[in-house]
Design a protein around this motif. Sequence first.
Motif, mmCIF file in Angstrom:
data_model
loop_
_atom_site.group_PDB
_atom_site.id
_atom_site.type_symbol
_atom_site.label_atom_id
_atom_site.label_comp_id
_atom_site.label_asym_id
_atom_site.label_seq_id
_atom_site.Cartn_x
_atom_site.Cartn_y
_atom_site.Cartn_z
ATOM 1 N N GLU A 72 0.830 -1.205 0.000
ATOM 2 C CA GLU A 72 0.000 0.000 0.000
ATOM 3 C C GLU A 72 0.860 1.249 0.000
ATOM 4 O OE1 GLU A 72 -2.250 0.375 3.630
ATOM 5 O OE2 GLU A 72 -0.615 -0.403 4.849
ATOM 6 N N ASP A 73 0.316 2.289 -0.585
ATOM 7 C CA ASP A 73 0.897 3.623 -0.517
ATOM 8 C C ASP A 73 -0.182 4.501 0.100
ATOM 9 O OD1 ASP A 73 1.708 6.246 -0.917
ATOM 10 O OD2 ASP A 73 2.643 5.821 -2.852
ATOM 11 N N ASN A 74 -0.070 4.731 1.388
ATOM 12 C CA ASN A 74 -1.125 5.449 2.093
ATOM 13 C C ASN A 74 -1.272 6.885 1.611
ATOM 14 O OD1 ASN A 74 -1.773 3.216 3.651
ATOM 15 N ND2 ASN A 74 -0.232 3.715 5.188
ATOM 16 N N ALA A 75 -0.170 7.492 1.240
ATOM 17 C CA ALA A 75 -0.232 8.878 0.771
ATOM 18 C C ALA A 75 -1.045 9.000 -0.510
ATOM 19 C CB ALA A 75 1.174 9.416 0.560
ATOM 20 N N GLU A 76 -1.018 7.939 -1.314
ATOM 21 C CA GLU A 76 -1.736 7.949 -2.592
ATOM 22 C C GLU A 76 -3.058 7.194 -2.517
ATOM 23 O OE1 GLU A 76 -0.813 9.638 -5.242
ATOM 24 O OE2 GLU A 76 1.000 10.371 -4.222
ATOM 25 N N ASN A 77 -3.399 6.648 -1.359
ATOM 26 C CA ASN A 77 -4.612 5.835 -1.206
ATOM 27 C C ASN A 77 -4.662 4.730 -2.255
ATOM 28 O OD1 ASN A 77 -6.162 6.290 1.019
ATOM 29 N ND2 ASN A 77 -7.611 7.653 0.036
ATOM 30 N N THR A 78 -3.528 4.086 -2.450
ATOM 31 C CA THR A 78 -3.394 3.081 -3.499
ATOM 32 C C THR A 78 -2.850 1.786 -2.924
ATOM 33 O OG1 THR A 78 -3.052 4.768 -5.203
ATOM 34 C CG2 THR A 78 -2.267 2.553 -5.695
ATOM 35 N N VAL A 79 -3.400 0.691 -3.432
ATOM 36 C CA VAL A 79 -2.925 -0.640 -3.091
ATOM 37 C C VAL A 79 -2.422 -1.295 -4.372
ATOM 38 C CG1 VAL A 79 -3.629 -2.933 -2.303
ATOM 39 C CG2 VAL A 79 -4.416 -0.912 -1.091
ATOM 40 N N TYR A 80 -1.335 -2.032 -4.238
ATOM 41 C CA TYR A 80 -0.725 -2.687 -5.385
ATOM 42 C C TYR A 80 -0.753 -4.201 -5.218
ATOM 43 C CZ TYR A 80 1.188 1.993 -5.988
ATOM 44 O OH TYR A 80 1.332 3.353 -6.139
ATOM 45 N N LEU A 81 -0.711 -4.896 -6.334
ATOM 46 C CA LEU A 81 -0.520 -6.336 -6.330
ATOM 47 C C LEU A 81 0.579 -6.648 -7.339
ATOM 48 C CD1 LEU A 81 -1.513 -9.023 -5.115
ATOM 49 C CD2 LEU A 81 -2.911 -9.305 -7.173
ATOM 50 N N GLN A 82 1.753 -6.957 -6.820
ATOM 51 C CA GLN A 82 2.865 -7.369 -7.665
ATOM 52 C C GLN A 82 2.753 -8.863 -7.888
ATOM 53 O OE1 GLN A 82 5.400 -5.535 -9.158
ATOM 54 N NE2 GLN A 82 5.902 -7.483 -10.152
ATOM 55 N N MET A 83 2.693 -9.271 -9.135
ATOM 56 C CA MET A 83 2.507 -10.677 -9.472
ATOM 57 C C MET A 83 3.711 -11.151 -10.270
ATOM 58 S SD MET A 83 -1.534 -10.600 -10.512
ATOM 59 C CE MET A 83 -1.241 -9.646 -11.997
ATOM 60 N N ASN A 84 4.423 -12.121 -9.712
ATOM 61 C CA ASN A 84 5.611 -12.673 -10.358
ATOM 62 C C ASN A 84 5.400 -14.143 -10.672
ATOM 63 O OD1 ASN A 84 6.940 -10.171 -9.974
ATOM 64 N ND2 ASN A 84 7.642 -10.804 -7.948
#
Length: 125
Positions: A72-84
């Motif tokens: 998560e990037d709380n400053a940007e209100n964004t959640v990521y999903l890195q898929m490898n």
Amino acid sequence: QVQLVESGGGSVQPGGSLRLSCTVTGVTYRPDFMAWFRQAPGRERRGVAHITTGDGDTYYAGSVEGRFTISEDNAENTVYLQMNRLTPEDTAMYYCAAALGTSVRRFYPPDYAYWGQGTQVTVSS
């Protein structure tokens, strides 16, 4: 109005990587829990990764643990999903979901009040 906007899906060869993003808009406070679900044609929607935004605690489905990372990037209100190390079995529509409150059943879709529109991930040679 709360909206979850996803991006980052696409087509990739087996063994490749993708990173999905989910930005939450229309909120004055951060959702307490966020998760990624996926749904393949003819199959039920299933959770793959969950994060408790307050303490960053994460949880993964067994099929993706060690390959996927939720962050998560709380400053940007964004959640990521890195898929490898993607495989054809990872092919699905991926959805971001957000929940408020003090507890949630991590991969129980009805516990999530807000959903993104979905982004398609296709893994094929």
